[in-house]
Write a protein that holds these residues in place. Structure first.
Motif, PDB file in Angstrom:
ATOM      1  N   ALA A   1       8.675  47.887  30.664  1.00  0.00           N
ATOM      2  CA  ALA A   1       9.605  46.880  31.114  1.00  0.00           C
ATOM      3  C   ALA A   1       9.293  45.906  32.225  1.00  0.00           C
ATOM      4  CB  ALA A   1      10.839  47.516  31.422  1.00  0.00           C
ATOM      5  N   VAL A   2       9.787  44.760  32.022  1.00  0.00           N
ATOM      6  CA  VAL A   2       9.404  43.969  33.222  1.00  0.00           C
ATOM      7  C   VAL A   2      10.747  43.598  34.156  1.00  0.00           C
ATOM      8  CG1 VAL A   2       8.187  42.225  31.496  1.00  0.00           C
ATOM      9  CG2 VAL A   2      10.631  41.753  31.928  1.00  0.00           C
ATOM     10  N   LEU A   3      10.299  43.060  35.215  1.00  0.00           N
ATOM     11  CA  LEU A   3      11.478  43.304  36.576  1.00  0.00           C
ATOM     12  C   LEU A   3      11.036  41.935  37.250  1.00  0.00           C
ATOM     13  CD1 LEU A   3       9.997  44.092  39.509  1.00  0.00           C
ATOM     14  CD2 LEU A   3       9.672  46.069  38.124  1.00  0.00           C
ATOM     15  N   LEU A   4      12.237  41.626  37.750  1.00  0.00           N
ATOM     16  CA  LEU A   4      12.225  40.576  38.798  1.00  0.00           C
ATOM     17  C   LEU A   4      12.560  41.005  40.198  1.00  0.00           C
ATOM     18  CD1 LEU A   4      12.530  37.399  39.294  1.00  0.00           C
ATOM     19  CD2 LEU A   4      14.915  37.575  38.786  1.00  0.00           C
ATOM     20  N   ASP A   5      11.614  40.512  41.068  1.00  0.00           N
ATOM     21  CA  ASP A   5      11.505  41.164  42.353  1.00  0.00           C
ATOM     22  C   ASP A   5      12.235  40.071  43.216  1.00  0.00           C
ATOM     23  OD1 ASP A   5      11.452  42.399  44.945  1.00  0.00           O
ATOM     24  OD2 ASP A   5       9.186  42.662  44.954  1.00  0.00           O
ATOM     25  N   LEU A   6      13.555  40.185  43.410  1.00  0.00           N
ATOM     26  CA  LEU A   6      14.053  39.428  44.454  1.00  0.00           C
ATOM     27  C   LEU A   6      14.270  39.865  45.806  1.00  0.00           C
ATOM     28  CD1 LEU A   6      16.842  38.062  42.131  1.00  0.00           C
ATOM     29  CD2 LEU A   6      14.684  36.929  42.712  1.00  0.00           C
ATOM     30  N   SER A   7      13.573  40.886  46.264  1.00  0.00           N
ATOM     31  CA  SER A   7      13.559  41.691  47.634  1.00  0.00           C
ATOM     32  C   SER A   7      13.152  40.858  48.634  1.00  0.00           C
ATOM     33  CB  SER A   7      13.252  43.052  47.594  1.00  0.00           C
ATOM     34  OG  SER A   7      11.789  43.093  47.417  1.00  0.00           O
ATOM     35  N   ARG A   8      13.516  40.936  49.736  1.00  0.00           N
ATOM     36  CA  ARG A   8      13.006  40.019  50.662  1.00  0.00           C
ATOM     37  C   ARG A   8      11.643  40.358  51.111  1.00  0.00           C
ATOM     38  NH1 ARG A   8      16.194  39.372  56.181  1.00  0.00           N
ATOM     39  NH2 ARG A   8      17.293  37.865  54.913  1.00  0.00           N
ATOM     40  N   ASN A   9      11.225  41.495  51.113  1.00  0.00           N
ATOM     41  CA  ASN A   9       9.835  42.167  51.463  1.00  0.00           C
ATOM     42  C   ASN A   9       8.942  42.274  50.132  1.00  0.00           C
ATOM     43  OD1 ASN A   9      10.873  44.442  50.523  1.00  0.00           O
ATOM     44  ND2 ASN A   9      10.347  45.659  52.229  1.00  0.00           N
ATOM     45  N   ARG A  10       9.203  41.822  49.101  1.00  0.00           N
ATOM     46  CA  ARG A  10       8.535  41.722  47.714  1.00  0.00           C
ATOM     47  C   ARG A  10       8.156  43.406  47.295  1.00  0.00           C
ATOM     48  NH1 ARG A  10       6.484  36.414  47.030  1.00  0.00           N
ATOM     49  NH2 ARG A  10       6.966  35.358  48.681  1.00  0.00           N
ATOM     50  N   SER A  11       9.255  44.576  47.666  1.00  0.00           N
ATOM     51  CA  SER A  11       8.785  45.669  47.444  1.00  0.00           C
ATOM     52  C   SER A  11       9.282  46.382  46.198  1.00  0.00           C
ATOM     53  CB  SER A  11       9.617  46.341  48.717  1.00  0.00           C
ATOM     54  OG  SER A  11      10.807  46.323  48.714  1.00  0.00           O
ATOM     55  N   LYS A  12      10.052  45.713  45.219  1.00  0.00           N
ATOM     56  CA  LYS A  12      10.540  46.367  44.160  1.00  0.00           C
ATOM     57  C   LYS A  12       9.375  46.679  43.160  1.00  0.00           C
ATOM     58  CE  LYS A  12      13.916  45.734  40.507  1.00  0.00           C
ATOM     59  NZ  LYS A  12      15.199  45.370  40.142  1.00  0.00           N
ATOM     60  N   ARG A  13       9.298  47.709  42.709  1.00  0.00           N
ATOM     61  CA  ARG A  13       8.286  48.146  41.961  1.00  0.00           C
ATOM     62  C   ARG A  13       8.638  48.707  40.382  1.00  0.00           C
ATOM     63  NH1 ARG A  13       5.249  52.548  44.401  1.00  0.00           N
ATOM     64  NH2 ARG A  13       3.785  52.413  43.008  1.00  0.00           N
ATOM     65  N   TYR A  14      10.052  49.208  40.394  1.00  0.00           N
ATOM     66  CA  TYR A  14      10.348  49.854  39.116  1.00  0.00           C
ATOM     67  C   TYR A  14      11.604  48.985  38.555  1.00  0.00           C
ATOM     68  CZ  TYR A  14       7.839  53.778  41.273  1.00  0.00           C
ATOM     69  OH  TYR A  14       6.953  54.470  41.701  1.00  0.00           O
ATOM     70  N   CYS A  15      11.597  49.089  36.998  1.00  0.00           N
ATOM     71  CA  CYS A  15      12.603  48.165  36.441  1.00  0.00           C
ATOM     72  C   CYS A  15      14.019  48.984  36.568  1.00  0.00           C
ATOM     73  CB  CYS A  15      12.209  48.196  34.895  1.00  0.00           C
ATOM     74  SG  CYS A  15      12.256  49.871  34.349  1.00  0.00           S
ATOM     75  N   ASP A  16      15.019  48.025  35.986  1.00  0.00           N
ATOM     76  CA  ASP A  16      16.345  48.637  35.788  1.00  0.00           C
ATOM     77  C   ASP A  16      16.762  49.119  34.635  1.00  0.00           C
ATOM     78  OD1 ASP A  16      16.501  47.821  38.754  1.00  0.00           O
ATOM     79  OD2 ASP A  16      16.974  45.896  38.144  1.00  0.00           O
ATOM     80  N   THR A  17      15.792  49.468  33.775  1.00  0.00           N
ATOM     81  CA  THR A  17      16.151  49.632  32.439  1.00  0.00           C
ATOM     82  C   THR A  17      16.638  51.097  32.142  1.00  0.00           C
ATOM     83  OG1 THR A  17      13.902  50.102  31.601  1.00  0.00           O
ATOM     84  CG2 THR A  17      14.857  47.873  31.466  1.00  0.00           C
ATOM     85  N   GLY A  18      15.948  51.783  33.104  1.00  0.00           N
ATOM     86  CA  GLY A  18      16.202  53.366  33.058  1.00  0.00           C
ATOM     87  C   GLY A  18      16.292  54.016  34.251  1.00  0.00           C
ATOM     88  N   ASN A  19      15.616  55.513  34.485  1.00  0.00           N
ATOM     89  CA  ASN A  19      15.564  55.970  35.506  1.00  0.00           C
ATOM     90  C   ASN A  19      13.954  55.878  36.220  1.00  0.00           C
ATOM     91  OD1 ASN A  19      18.145  56.627  34.849  1.00  0.00           O
ATOM     92  ND2 ASN A  19      17.769  58.688  34.546  1.00  0.00           N
TER      93      ASN A  19
END
Length: 184
Positions: A145-163
């Protein structure tokens, strides 16, 4: 906020569209699926409510998925092609509770064209801001799955589609505990 509110909304819609298909299911196979998706994403404008419209949105989904992982120069070329093919003419508009934002097609344009141009306009902001690295693929080894990292420190690594995030954190925790037992 990294981008204008309408840009972030459009980018979120792109993520939702791309992630509407995965290796186990395609959640955009019927006209009802498309109706539900558009209602959820609050898309407005004309509709034909036919299988050709569904097909064109599914084709757009594939096109945008490819765009998500390409290099900057290729992304620029593809975004420019979308805008050129739609003869996009950006204009400021205000409607449905939104303050002024940019539309580049008319409400009467075909759905997939409006969706493509909205996506392209959002990606223009991403590219102009040199923020292409915020468009990512989930870091979980079993997820594409793809994701959009809008976190300030660019740390989002995992999608929101599942767990994915929870599953990977639990796996890492168990691995650390296993290592601790071996060291004792």
């Amino acid at each position: 906020m990294i981008f204008a509110p309408d840009t972030e909304t459009s980018l979120g819609s792109i993520v939702a569209l791309i992630n509407s298909v995965n290796e186990s299911a395609d959640n955009l196979t019927t006209l009802k699926d498309l109706d539900d998706f558009l209602a959820d994403q609050k898309f407005t404008g004309s509709r034909t409510h036919d299988s050709a419209e569904l097909r064109s949105v599914r084709q757009l989904r594939s096109q945008l998925a490819g765009l998500w992982q390409c290099a900057e120069a290729e992304a620029v070329e593809q975004v420019n092609n979308i805008l050129r093919n739609a003869r996009a003419m950006p204009q400021l508009v205000k409607h449905d509770g939104w303050n002024y934002h940019i539309h580049a097609t008319t409400p009467e344009a075909p759905l997939s064209e409006r969706m493509a141009v909205e996506a392209a306009m959002a990606l223009v902001d991403v590219l102009r801001s040199a923020e292409l690295s915020r468009l990512r693929v989930c870091a979980a080894p079993d997820c594409e799955a793809v994701l959009l990292d809008l976190s300030r420190n660019r740390s989002k690594r995992y999608c929101d589609t599942g767990n994915c995030a929870n599953r990977e954190h639990v796996r890492a925790y168990r691995q650390r505990k296993s290592q601790q037992k071996l060291e004792v």
